[in-house]
Design a protein around this motif. Sequence first.
Motif, PDB file in Angstrom:
ATOM      1  N   PHE A 112       0.821  -1.202   0.000  1.00 28.79           N
ATOM      2  CA  PHE A 112       0.000   0.000   0.000  1.00 28.79           C
ATOM      3  C   PHE A 112       0.863   1.263   0.000  1.00 28.79           C
ATOM      4  N   GLU A 113       0.469   2.224  -0.829  1.00 27.05           N
ATOM      5  CA  GLU A 113       1.214   3.465  -0.982  1.00 27.05           C
ATOM      6  C   GLU A 113       1.064   4.378   0.223  1.00 27.05           C
ATOM      7  N   ARG A 114      -0.162   4.502   0.704  1.00 26.85           N
ATOM      8  CA  ARG A 114      -0.447   5.504   1.733  1.00 26.85           C
ATOM      9  C   ARG A 114      -1.704   5.116   2.489  1.00 26.85           C
ATOM     10  N   ILE A 115      -1.879   5.714   3.656  1.00 30.61           N
ATOM     11  CA  ILE A 115      -3.112   5.571   4.420  1.00 30.61           C
ATOM     12  C   ILE A 115      -3.553   6.962   4.829  1.00 30.61           C
ATOM     13  N   TRP A 116      -4.819   7.265   4.577  1.00 26.85           N
ATOM     14  CA  TRP A 116      -5.354   8.599   4.850  1.00 26.85           C
ATOM     15  C   TRP A 116      -6.472   8.526   5.891  1.00 26.85           C
ATOM     16  N   PHE A 117      -6.596   9.608   6.637  1.00 27.29           N
ATOM     17  CA  PHE A 117      -7.670   9.762   7.623  1.00 27.29           C
ATOM     18  C   PHE A 117      -8.468  11.015   7.293  1.00 27.29           C
ATOM     19  N   ALA A 118      -9.783  10.958   7.538  1.00 31.14           N
ATOM     20  CA  ALA A 118     -10.677  12.037   7.114  1.00 31.14           C
ATOM     21  C   ALA A 118     -11.194  12.832   8.306  1.00 31.14           C
ATOM     22  N   GLU A 119     -11.358  14.130   8.085  1.00 27.26           N
ATOM     23  CA  GLU A 119     -11.899  15.025   9.112  1.00 27.26           C
ATOM     24  C   GLU A 119     -13.422  14.986   9.095  1.00 27.26           C
ATOM     25  N   HIS A 120     -14.002  14.559  10.210  1.00 30.48           N
ATOM     26  CA  HIS A 120     -15.454  14.625  10.417  1.00 30.48           C
ATOM     27  C   HIS A 120     -15.694  15.123  11.832  1.00 30.48           C
ATOM     28  N   HIS A 121     -16.793  15.816  12.036  1.00 28.89           N
ATOM     29  CA  HIS A 121     -17.108  16.366  13.344  1.00 28.89           C
ATOM     30  C   HIS A 121     -18.512  15.956  13.786  1.00 28.89           C
ATOM     31  N   ASN A 122     -18.669  15.846  15.104  1.00 32.60           N
ATOM     32  CA  ASN A 122     -19.964  15.556  15.719  1.00 32.60           C
ATOM     33  C   ASN A 122     -20.549  14.230  15.239  1.00 32.60           C
ATOM     34  N   MET A 123     -19.663  13.247  14.997  1.00 27.73           N
ATOM     35  CA  MET A 123     -20.097  11.904  14.619  1.00 27.73           C
ATOM     36  C   MET A 123     -19.442  10.904  15.574  1.00 27.73           C
ATOM     37  N   ARG A 124     -20.242  10.331  16.427  1.00 27.01           N
ATOM     38  CA  ARG A 124     -19.668   9.480  17.474  1.00 27.01           C
ATOM     39  C   ARG A 124     -19.063   8.194  16.923  1.00 27.01           C
ATOM     40  N   THR A 125     -19.387   7.841  15.682  1.00 25.63           N
ATOM     41  CA  THR A 125     -18.834   6.613  15.106  1.00 25.63           C
ATOM     42  C   THR A 125     -17.496   6.846  14.420  1.00 25.63           C
ATOM     43  N   ILE A 126     -17.033   8.094  14.334  1.00 27.61           N
ATOM     44  CA  ILE A 126     -15.781   8.397  13.640  1.00 27.61           C
ATOM     45  C   ILE A 126     -14.825   9.111  14.588  1.00 27.61           C
ATOM     46  N   SER A 165     -11.729  10.417  13.929  1.00 29.51           N
ATOM     47  CA  SER A 165     -10.643  11.131  13.257  1.00 29.51           C
ATOM     48  C   SER A 165     -10.896  12.636  13.159  1.00 29.51           C
ATOM     49  N   ALA A 166     -11.664  13.188  14.085  1.00 26.75           N
ATOM     50  CA  ALA A 166     -11.986  14.616  14.034  1.00 26.75           C
ATOM     51  C   ALA A 166     -10.729  15.470  14.148  1.00 26.75           C
ATOM     52  N   ALA A 167      -9.842  15.123  15.087  1.00 29.37           N
ATOM     53  CA  ALA A 167      -8.571  15.841  15.246  1.00 29.37           C
ATOM     54  C   ALA A 167      -7.558  15.205  14.298  1.00 29.37           C
ATOM     55  N   THR A 168      -7.744  15.457  13.017  1.00 34.86           N
ATOM     56  CA  THR A 168      -7.072  14.679  11.972  1.00 34.86           C
ATOM     57  C   THR A 168      -5.560  14.738  12.058  1.00 34.86           C
ATOM     58  N   SER A 169      -4.992  15.920  12.228  1.00 33.25           N
ATOM     59  CA  SER A 169      -3.533  16.033  12.265  1.00 33.25           C
ATOM     60  C   SER A 169      -2.949  15.330  13.482  1.00 33.25           C
ATOM     61  N   VAL A 170      -3.679  15.316  14.590  1.00 38.86           N
ATOM     62  CA  VAL A 170      -3.194  14.621  15.789  1.00 38.86           C
ATOM     63  C   VAL A 170      -3.144  13.123  15.540  1.00 38.86           C
ATOM     64  N   LEU A 171      -4.207  12.595  14.954  1.00 42.89           N
ATOM     65  CA  LEU A 171      -4.246  11.158  14.660  1.00 42.89           C
ATOM     66  C   LEU A 171      -3.172  10.778  13.649  1.00 42.89           C
ATOM     67  N   ILE A 172      -2.983  11.613  12.626  1.00 43.03           N
ATOM     68  CA  ILE A 172      -1.948  11.334  11.629  1.00 43.03           C
ATOM     69  C   ILE A 172      -0.579  11.287  12.281  1.00 43.03           C
ATOM     70  N   GLY A 173      -0.296  12.228  13.171  1.00 42.22           N
ATOM     71  CA  GLY A 173       0.988  12.229  13.865  1.00 42.22           C
ATOM     72  C   GLY A 173       1.198  10.977  14.680  1.00 42.22           C
ATOM     73  N   HIS A 174       0.139  10.495  15.320  1.00 41.58           N
ATOM     74  CA  HIS A 174       0.240   9.274  16.130  1.00 41.58           C
ATOM     75  C   HIS A 174       0.534   8.064  15.248  1.00 41.58           C
ATOM     76  N   VAL A 175      -0.154   7.970  14.106  1.00 42.81           N
ATOM     77  CA  VAL A 175       0.055   6.831  13.204  1.00 42.81           C
ATOM     78  C   VAL A 175       1.442   6.908  12.568  1.00 42.81           C
ATOM     79  N   LEU A 176       1.896   8.095  12.223  1.00 42.19           N
ATOM     80  CA  LEU A 176       3.260   8.246  11.699  1.00 42.19           C
ATOM     81  C   LEU A 176       4.289   7.741  12.697  1.00 42.19           C
ATOM     82  N   SER A 177       4.080   8.039  13.960  1.00 41.98           N
ATOM     83  CA  SER A 177       5.028   7.617  14.995  1.00 41.98           C
ATOM     84  C   SER A 177       5.003   6.114  15.225  1.00 41.98           C
TER      85      SER A 177
END
Length: 325
Positions: free
Chosen positions: A39-53, A55-67
Amino acid sequence: MTTPLSILDLATALPGQSTRDAILESVRLAQKAEETGRFERIWFAEHHNMRTIASAATSVLIGHVLSATTSIRVGAGGVMLPNHSPLVIAEQFGTLAELHPGRVDLGLGRAPGTDQQTWAALRRDPRASDRFPQDVQELQGYLSEHTLVPGIHAYPGWGTRVPLYILGSSTFGAQLAAALGLPYAFASHFAPDALHEAMRLYRERFQPSEQLAQPHAIAALNVIAADDAAEAEELHQQVLRLRVRAMAGRRGADLTDEQVEEAMGTAFGLQVQHMMSRTAVGTRDEVARYLEDFRAETGADELMVTNAIPGLERRERALEILATV
């Protein structure tokens, strides 16, 4: 099939699953995707006010996965730019790029990623979407050495040249990506109707840029892969019901299992099923044929798949199957 494959992960929290567990599952899946080397890449999407998702704080989650990974590219698919100042996004993703050079992508969307009431809670101007083309260019300037705002620079961010991607589910994003010479990703995994027209316009109108000499089109679709065809179809039905439940939740309804079953045959349920009509379901060979046909039909340079099967072990197995395609 030699077409590049990538992953879109919504960090979905299933009924009864905590946000922490959903995030830990996303981390494990990113590690599994990296382990396969497919796989080339993995992306996370910004959504708000959805309890099933989750990834609202998208850059924070991306940083965690990068680490938690070492080589796979990780990015936003996408950041909803009207929700943010371009300078702040440049600083966030510039920081990520300094910490993880050569591994960060920044996909940008024009929609708010939520409802109007939540957008108001985000303190955003309802007209912000109208400035999307200008905001993309402003952001691009901050990430290069050529700021468009005299005297204002993104530190971190300056000179990182984090690659930008335009996301869309209509022809607007296709035309903007073409005009700016940026890669384009179409959200056919949930909005399939304008897929062909958007892809055509993007290729016809593409203008080379410093970032990209030739058009690069990504088409997204859902994949439900299993070792047995009957199991894959059963999982497909589960995913459809989970999507109906989640979409009803966005409208303020909390459906019981019985109500979900009843909703499947309603106009609402059929609409949700249409949204997921671009879905590969089956065994390795069946999924491989679907992906190849989909690539040929769309002319996509890269396919981005969602892996929404419930259960970590099944999702890991789906990635293992996909890695052999």
